[in-house]
Motif scaffolding. Structure first.
Motif, short mmCIF file in Angstrom:
data_model
loop_
_atom_site.label_atom_id
_atom_site.label_comp_id
_atom_site.label_asym_id
_atom_site.label_seq_id
_atom_site.Cartn_x
_atom_site.Cartn_y
_atom_site.Cartn_z
N PRO A 1 0.85 -1.19 -0.08
CA PRO A 1 -0.05 0.01 0.06
C PRO A 1 0.92 1.31 0.08
O PRO A 1 2.01 1.16 0.73
N GLY A 2 0.45 2.14 -0.83
CA GLY A 2 1.11 3.59 -0.98
C GLY A 2 0.75 4.15 -2.01
O GLY A 2 0.16 4.12 -2.73
N THR A 3 1.63 5.30 -2.47
CA THR A 3 1.49 5.88 -3.79
C THR A 3 2.82 6.10 -4.61
O THR A 3 3.92 5.97 -4.18
N TYR A 4 2.26 5.60 -5.91
CA TYR A 4 3.25 5.48 -6.79
C TYR A 4 2.91 6.37 -8.11
O TYR A 4 1.93 6.96 -7.94
N THR A 5 4.00 6.43 -9.10
CA THR A 5 3.70 7.18 -10.19
C THR A 5 3.87 6.31 -11.40
O THR A 5 4.67 5.53 -11.61
N VAL A 6 2.91 6.46 -12.34
CA VAL A 6 3.06 5.63 -13.69
C VAL A 6 4.44 5.96 -14.26
O VAL A 6 4.68 7.30 -14.58
N GLY A 7 5.07 5.12 -14.64
CA GLY A 7 6.75 5.53 -15.54
C GLY A 7 6.59 4.89 -16.75
O GLY A 7 5.94 5.46 -17.77
N THR A 8 7.07 3.71 -17.13
CA THR A 8 7.06 3.08 -18.12
C THR A 8 5.77 2.65 -18.67
O THR A 8 4.91 2.14 -17.72
N HIS B 1 -1.27 -2.93 -23.56
CA HIS B 1 -1.83 -1.79 -22.51
C HIS B 1 -1.07 -1.75 -21.42
O HIS B 1 -1.64 -1.74 -20.13
N ILE B 2 0.22 -2.11 -21.30
CA ILE B 2 0.93 -2.52 -19.93
C ILE B 2 1.41 -0.99 -19.52
O ILE B 2 2.18 -0.13 -20.14
N VAL B 3 1.12 -0.66 -18.09
CA VAL B 3 1.26 0.42 -17.54
C VAL B 3 1.92 0.31 -16.22
O VAL B 3 1.43 -0.38 -15.27
N THR C 1 -1.47 7.90 -18.17
CA THR C 1 -0.26 8.37 -19.03
C THR C 1 0.97 8.49 -17.89
O THR C 1 0.87 8.69 -16.65
N ALA C 2 2.23 8.60 -18.34
CA ALA C 2 3.42 8.56 -17.45
C ALA C 2 2.90 9.92 -16.68
O ALA C 2 2.67 11.03 -16.84
N GLY C 3 3.47 9.69 -15.35
CA GLY C 3 3.39 10.51 -14.18
C GLY C 3 1.91 10.69 -13.32
O GLY C 3 1.84 11.12 -12.52
N THR C 4 1.09 9.61 -14.03
CA THR C 4 -0.34 9.68 -13.20
C THR C 4 0.02 8.95 -11.69
O THR C 4 0.80 7.95 -11.89
N THR C 5 -0.57 9.35 -10.70
CA THR C 5 -0.71 8.78 -9.57
C THR C 5 -1.33 7.42 -9.32
O THR C 5 -2.41 7.56 -9.99
#
Length: 187
Positions: free
Chosen positions: A106-113, A128-130, A178-182
């Motif tokens: 559990p936690g907060t991450y950011t979409v990268g690749t 559609h791999i995020v 998209t990249a950077g989405t929480t």
């Protein structure tokens, strides 16, 4: 009797058709809305087509408390469900998922690749791999099978980080994430 030119007839018919479509669109917008799906995928999906999560007619599933604010993807480990939340904190879509054998903390991450398509660690063609994190050397990402099937049961001892979903849900998450989405992962 005056003769009406053909361009006038075509223009009149076109205006009439556009007006009819506009009236139908307004009527459709005021009609009933489908309820959000509340079915949860089985912990051990069967290879049959009936293994897919199916929508149930009931109240929409509430966004978990403690998932943050603003535009984000929320993933509930316990509910095996994802929400796409817009900037005004309104849920735009929610759907059940099939988690892999390795879950993010559990936690907060950011979409990268992001990757449009590849072969998953289970040998299934996915799209559609995020990607949003890794744990113990296993990449964790949202994806869907190209053929829309539910994932096969993992081989004994397999370590997979794919969080699979139905094809339409995968396309929606791909567009939203998209990249950077929480990405907020909650229990």
């Amino acid at each position: 009797m005056p003769v009406i030119p053909s361009w006038a007839w075509v223009t009149g018919l076109t205006v009439g058709a556009v007006a009819a479509v506009a009236v139908l669109a307004v009527q459709a917008d005021q009609g009933p809305r489908p309820a959000a799906a509340t079915a949860r995928p089985s912990a051990s999906p069967s290879p049959s087509a009936s293994a897919r999560p199916s929508p149930a007619a009931s109240a929409p599933v509430r966004v978990p408390d403690g998932s943050g604010t603003g535009r984000r993807i929320v993933y509930s480990l316990g509910q095996k469900r994802v929400w796409l939340i817009d900037a005004s904190d309104a849920p735009r879509r929610t759907f059940p998922v099939w988690p892999g054998t390795v879950s993010p903390d559990p936690g907060t991450y950011t979409v990268g690749t992001r990757n449009e398509a590849t072969t998953g660690s289970d040998g299934v063609q996915i799209e559609h791999i995020v990607y949003f994190t890794a744990k113990s050397g296993v990449s964790i990402a949202f994806s869907n099978a190209v053929d829309g099937a539910s994932p096969p049961p993992p081989a004994a001892g397999a370590r997979t980080g794919g969080i699979r979903m139905r094809k339409a849900d995968g396309a929606a998450l791909w567009t939203f994430g998209t990249a950077g989405t929480t990405v907020a992962v909650v229990k």
